[in-house]
Each structure stands twice: as C-alpha cells, then as structure tokens.
Motif scaffolding. Structure first.
Motif, PDB file in Angstrom:
ATOM      1  N   GLU A 356       0.866  -1.171   0.000  1.00 19.28           N
ATOM      2  CA  GLU A 356       0.000   0.000   0.000  1.00 19.28           C
ATOM      3  C   GLU A 356       0.907   1.228   0.000  1.00 19.28           C
ATOM      4  OE1 GLU A 356      -2.614   0.822   3.225  1.00 19.28           O
ATOM      5  OE2 GLU A 356      -1.025   1.047   4.694  1.00 19.28           O
ATOM      6  N   SER A 357       0.348   2.379  -0.348  1.00 23.79           N
ATOM      7  CA  SER A 357       1.168   3.585  -0.433  1.00 23.79           C
ATOM      8  C   SER A 357       0.769   4.586   0.647  1.00 23.79           C
ATOM      9  CB  SER A 357       1.026   4.235  -1.820  1.00 23.79           C
ATOM     10  OG  SER A 357      -0.328   4.588  -2.058  1.00 23.79           O
ATOM     11  N   GLY A 358       1.689   5.544   0.924  1.00 24.09           N
ATOM     12  CA  GLY A 358       1.359   6.678   1.761  1.00 24.09           C
ATOM     13  C   GLY A 358       1.681   6.553   3.239  1.00 24.09           C
ATOM     14  N   TRP A 359       2.361   5.474   3.651  1.00 22.82           N
ATOM     15  CA  TRP A 359       2.704   5.279   5.058  1.00 22.82           C
ATOM     16  C   TRP A 359       4.180   4.913   5.166  1.00 22.82           C
ATOM     17  CZ3 TRP A 359      -1.078   5.262   9.150  1.00 22.82           C
ATOM     18  CH2 TRP A 359      -2.398   5.420   8.710  1.00 22.82           C
ATOM     19  N   PHE A 360       4.687   4.859   6.384  1.00 25.04           N
ATOM     20  CA  PHE A 360       6.017   4.305   6.619  1.00 25.04           C
ATOM     21  C   PHE A 360       6.032   3.587   7.960  1.00 25.04           C
ATOM     22  CE2 PHE A 360       6.125   8.533   8.466  1.00 25.04           C
ATOM     23  CZ  PHE A 360       6.892   8.426   9.608  1.00 25.04           C
ATOM     24  N   ARG A 361       6.966   2.638   8.091  1.00 27.89           N
ATOM     25  CA  ARG A 361       7.060   1.819   9.298  1.00 27.89           C
ATOM     26  C   ARG A 361       8.371   2.077  10.013  1.00 27.89           C
ATOM     27  NH1 ARG A 361       8.121  -4.544   9.209  1.00 27.89           N
ATOM     28  NH2 ARG A 361      10.253  -3.732   9.321  1.00 27.89           N
ATOM     29  N   ILE A 362       8.272   2.310  11.302  1.00 24.51           N
ATOM     30  CA  ILE A 362       9.438   2.469  12.165  1.00 24.51           C
ATOM     31  C   ILE A 362       9.581   1.218  13.020  1.00 24.51           C
ATOM     32  CG2 ILE A 362      10.409   3.766  14.098  1.00 24.51           C
ATOM     33  CD1 ILE A 362       8.858   6.199  13.128  1.00 24.51           C
ATOM     34  N   ALA A 363      10.770   0.638  13.053  1.00 23.27           N
ATOM     35  CA  ALA A 363      11.073  -0.445  13.995  1.00 23.27           C
ATOM     36  C   ALA A 363      11.829   0.173  15.166  1.00 23.27           C
ATOM     37  CB  ALA A 363      11.920  -1.523  13.326  1.00 23.27           C
ATOM     38  N   LEU A 364      11.320  -0.011  16.356  1.00 21.83           N
ATOM     39  CA  LEU A 364      11.894   0.644  17.534  1.00 21.83           C
ATOM     40  C   LEU A 364      13.132  -0.118  18.000  1.00 21.83           C
ATOM     41  CD1 LEU A 364       8.559   1.532  19.357  1.00 21.83           C
ATOM     42  CD2 LEU A 364       9.993   3.007  17.927  1.00 21.83           C
ATOM     43  N   ASN A 365      14.237   0.147  17.324  1.00 17.45           N
ATOM     44  CA  ASN A 365      15.477  -0.592  17.545  1.00 17.45           C
ATOM     45  C   ASN A 365      16.420   0.060  18.551  1.00 17.45           C
ATOM     46  OD1 ASN A 365      14.764  -2.545  15.661  1.00 17.45           O
ATOM     47  ND2 ASN A 365      15.748  -1.471  13.967  1.00 17.45           N
ATOM     48  N   PHE A 366      16.148   1.330  18.902  1.00 21.74           N
ATOM     49  CA  PHE A 366      17.057   2.076  19.774  1.00 21.74           C
ATOM     50  C   PHE A 366      16.328   2.568  21.017  1.00 21.74           C
ATOM     51  CE2 PHE A 366      18.787   2.684  15.501  1.00 21.74           C
ATOM     52  CZ  PHE A 366      20.130   2.388  15.699  1.00 21.74           C
ATOM     53  N   GLY A 367      17.116   2.870  22.030  1.00 18.27           N
ATOM     54  CA  GLY A 367      16.575   3.539  23.201  1.00 18.27           C
ATOM     55  C   GLY A 367      16.309   5.007  22.919  1.00 18.27           C
ATOM     56  N   ARG A 368      15.889   5.740  23.949  1.00 19.84           N
ATOM     57  CA  ARG A 368      15.384   7.104  23.753  1.00 19.84           C
ATOM     58  C   ARG A 368      16.364   8.086  23.104  1.00 19.84           C
ATOM     59  NH1 ARG A 368      11.070   9.357  28.101  1.00 19.84           N
ATOM     60  NH2 ARG A 368       9.719   7.519  28.216  1.00 19.84           N
ATOM     61  N   PRO A 369      17.625   8.171  23.513  1.00 20.75           N
ATOM     62  CA  PRO A 369      18.477   9.214  22.904  1.00 20.75           C
ATOM     63  C   PRO A 369      18.578   9.088  21.392  1.00 20.75           C
ATOM     64  CG  PRO A 369      19.503   8.332  24.886  1.00 20.75           C
ATOM     65  CD  PRO A 369      18.332   7.462  24.589  1.00 20.75           C
ATOM     66  N   HIS A 370      18.869   7.892  20.904  1.00 24.94           N
ATOM     67  CA  HIS A 370      18.975   7.691  19.457  1.00 24.94           C
ATOM     68  C   HIS A 370      17.605   7.789  18.790  1.00 24.94           C
ATOM     69  CE1 HIS A 370      22.804   5.949  20.817  1.00 24.94           C
ATOM     70  NE2 HIS A 370      23.257   6.243  19.610  1.00 24.94           N
ATOM     71  N   LEU A 371      16.592   7.234  19.430  1.00 25.77           N
ATOM     72  CA  LEU A 371      15.248   7.299  18.862  1.00 25.77           C
ATOM     73  C   LEU A 371      14.795   8.752  18.721  1.00 25.77           C
ATOM     74  CD1 LEU A 371      12.673   5.859  17.928  1.00 25.77           C
ATOM     75  CD2 LEU A 371      11.964   5.728  20.327  1.00 25.77           C
ATOM     76  N   ASP A 372      15.088   9.574  19.724  1.00 27.51           N
ATOM     77  CA  ASP A 372      14.685  10.980  19.665  1.00 27.51           C
ATOM     78  C   ASP A 372      15.390  11.716  18.524  1.00 27.51           C
ATOM     79  OD1 ASP A 372      12.939  10.703  21.734  1.00 27.51           O
ATOM     80  OD2 ASP A 372      14.258  11.526  23.269  1.00 27.51           O
ATOM     81  N   ARG A 373      16.655  11.375  18.252  1.00 27.30           N
ATOM     82  CA  ARG A 373      17.352  11.970  17.112  1.00 27.30           C
ATOM     83  C   ARG A 373      16.657  11.613  15.809  1.00 27.30           C
ATOM     84  NH1 ARG A 373      22.896   9.490  17.580  1.00 27.30           N
ATOM     85  NH2 ARG A 373      22.965  10.099  15.376  1.00 27.30           N
ATOM     86  N   ALA A 374      16.253  10.358  15.687  1.00 29.96           N
ATOM     87  CA  ALA A 374      15.556   9.932  14.473  1.00 29.96           C
ATOM     88  C   ALA A 374      14.207  10.640  14.347  1.00 29.96           C
ATOM     89  CB  ALA A 374      15.358   8.413  14.491  1.00 29.96           C
ATOM     90  N   ILE A 375      13.496  10.786  15.461  1.00 30.30           N
ATOM     91  CA  ILE A 375      12.199  11.459  15.443  1.00 30.30           C
ATOM     92  C   ILE A 375      12.362  12.921  15.034  1.00 30.30           C
ATOM     93  CG2 ILE A 375      10.328  12.282  16.937  1.00 30.30           C
ATOM     94  CD1 ILE A 375      10.479   9.586  18.386  1.00 30.30           C
TER      95      ILE A 375
END
Length: 385
Positions: A356-375
C-alpha cells in the motif's frame, strides 16, 4: 507493481535493499537504522541466559539430527503451550517445527494449495506473501484493510471467487501492529464457513508477533474462531532472537484434513530442504514456550515515540503490538519520503513494500536518545514536505 512476475515483486524490495546498504556505508555508526527489527539493546536477558545454559550443558546426542517435524518432546511442550493459549486440544503431532516463520509460511502455502487456487491477502501485509504465492503459481487477490487497518469483511466477500481457497492474515497485523478483535475474527469465520462447500477454505494465521503485545489488549487467536486454520508462530521474534530462525506450524485439531495436512507439511519440509530448527534452538523453544517476554521497555518506547510524533503533527496508527510503529507520510509517494530520510542517515521502511502507499514503518530498535534523534529528522522532513 505487477503481482504476476518475480521481477515486478522483487524490484521494489531490491531497490530498498540498495538504499539501505548505501545509507549504512555512507553514515556508518552514525546511521539510525529503524528499518528491519534488529534491536540494539537487550529487553529481556532470560532467553539469552537459557540459551547459554543449554549450550554449556549440551552433550553430543543433544546435537543430533532432528526429524523433519522436530523432536517429539519439543513438539509436546509447544503443543501444550499453544493448547493453553488457544484453548484448543493440540496434540504433539499437530506441531511442525520450522526454521523460522518464513519457512513455515512457504511450506504451508506449498503443501496446502495448488494452481490455479486463489489466495486473498489483506493489505498492508508482510512484504513476501505475494512473492511466495506468485512463485508457487497461485493467484493473489489483494484486499485493502479498512482505514484504521482492520479487516474489511465486506471487501473480502466482494473479492471472493469460486477459485478462492484460502486467506492469509497476520494477528497481530504486520506491519501495522493492529490486533484483530473477536468480532472481526467471528465475521471472517462466518464468511469462510459460508463458502465451505464443497471444500472448506483454509485460513493461514500468521502469529509471528503474537507475543509482542505491549499493553493489556487481548489478542484472540484466529484458530479459536475458525476450525480450518493453520497457525504460524515465531519464537525468535518473541525473544528478540530473529536470526536464530525458530518457528512452528500448528494445525488446528478441528481441521477436517488434520492428519493429511500434517503429513503433507512434513513431507514438504524434506522436499524444500527446510530442515527443522537446530537442535539447540528447539531445546530453547521447549524451555521458553511458556515464558512471556518482558515487554516493559518496548511499551515505554512505543508510548514515547507515539507521543513525540503525534505532538509534532504526524498521524500515527493506533495499535497495541509489535516493535513497529506505522505512520502516515506527508504525501502518497512514500518511497520519496523514505529516500529523503535516508539522505540524513535515518532508515525506515516505505509502506509500498507492504503493498500500500502513503505510510512508513518504524522499527523501535534504539533507546530514547537515538530514537529521539531519528524522530527529530522524521518530523523536520515531514514539516518540509
């Protein structure tokens, strides 16, 4: 994308693989890889401790060849565990141990269907379902889920043909993490039972993520609602040991062709060269099949990521399971958005890989510091679009 050729199905997967590898080469350790579910931290040490203990105590006969269906004591333990979870009287020989859920799916589709059977897939779905079906000469009918990614039973009914022989669903959904409730599964079962003459259609229930429900939401088993069900399980995903490739097939005790189905599955394990999992990981499955993984850390990450993205204006799908988070792209061209993120060292997966089109999937592979950078990067690119 064509669903009738290998090339049409493989091209977007191979293009994404090149993007993934190029980004990792370019950014090295600075890359924030939230694509494939390969967590960078240990959520629950118990599986690793049990595996180390089993390896330390192993004797030569513990590492012997396994029958194609798996060791009988292991199958007994897994059957007893699933019997409690599904409230069904599984016997040991209803279980076929497989080298991961992917092999289980491939063997089930090969064993239980034949051309020109038509199989319904609910989209978005795991990327390789159509590839397996097309390779086996089976006809793929894609049926979109509802807006909130639940089963659209009316759409499934409209897609049904005289040649339809089965449906594949994921419970919980992958990539969405949505849990199909009892009402959805009852409606689906009623539809399939209406089409049970002359031969009942089969339901393949992919429960690879069934032990990754990170809150208290019930996760009913499709097999409890529809008797003609084959269930796929992944122990590796449950324990964050995906690379150990440990899964199983469970044939419903109420399946009309129960004995024939199990015999066909085991025969095709040999024909396809899919041996049972390694002796050590089968022992691990037996030791841990009644152990619920500790998902406290995953729940914390899910809540945090959802709050942060929602606060910044992104639409995040309401879901309660898996390591994944499914969010809307700022435009329908999800691959273009994912490419812009990759240019900044953030890797997520476009929903076009999940049909399907128009979405994306995030796999929560990191803890908060790295995840927050990605966000931060995701939010900035979303705002620029």
């Amino acid at each position: 994308m064509s669903l009738t050729t290998h090339e049409g199905l493989l091209r977007p997967l191979e293009e994404y693989t090149r993007l993934h590898l190029d980004t990792l080469r370019r950014f090295g350790s600075r890359a924030l890889d939230l694509s494939f579910p390969n967590p960078q931290f240990l959520s629950d040490p118990r599986p690793y401790e049990v595996l180390a203990s089993l390896a330390a105590q192993a004797r030569p006969l513990d590492m012997r060849y396994s029958p194609f269906g798996g060791f009988t004591p292991v199958r007994r333990r897994v059957a007893a565990s699933l019997a409690r979870q599904h409230a069904l009287p599984y016997a040991w020989n209803d279980i076929v141990m497989t080298p991961g859920a992917t092999a289980a799916l491939r063997v089930a589709l090969r064993s239980l269907f034949s051309p020109p059977d038509r199989i319904i897939l609910i989209t978005p779905c795991w990327m390789d379902y159509p590839l397996y079906l097309q390779d086996l000469g089976l006809v793929v009918d894609l049926v979109p889920a509802t807006r909130n990614k639940r089963l659209d039973v009316e759409a499934i009914a409209s897609a049904w043909t005289p040649a339809t022989r089965g449906i594949v669903i994921a419970q919980p959904g992958s990539p969405t993490g949505v849990i199909h409730d009892d009402n959805e599964l009852k409606q689906l079962a009623a539809l399939m039972l209406r089409h049970s003459t002359p031969t009942p259609p089969l339901l393949i229930a992919d429960e690879a993520h069934a032990l990754q429900v990170w809150d208290e939401t019930p996760c009913p088993a499709p097999a409890t609602h529809y008797p003609h069900t084959i269930t796929v399980r992944s122990f590796g995903k449950a324990w964050d040991m995906q690379g150990q490739r440990t899964g199983c097939l469970a044939v419903s005790p109420h399946l009309g062709i129960r004995d024939q189905a199990v015999a066909a599955l085991i025969r095709d394990m040999r024909v396809t060269g899919h041996c049972a999992p390694t002796a050590l990981t089968q022992q691990l499955a037996a030791a841990l099949c009644d152990t619920a993984p500790d998902l406290t850390g995953l729940a914390d990450l899910q809540c945090h990521a959802r709050q942060q993205l929602t606060r910044r204006g992104l639409t995040v799908l309401d879901a309660h399971a898996t390591r994944f988070l499914y969010a809307r792209c700022p435009a329908q061209d999800d691959r273009a958005f994912i490419s812009r993120l990759a240019e900044r060292g953030v890797l997520v997966m476009p929903s076009s890989l999940f049909h399907e089109s128009g979405w994306f999937r995030i796999a929560l592979n990191f803890g908060r510091p790295h995840l927050d950078r990605a966000i931060d990067v995701i939010s900035e690119e979303h705002a620029r679009a």
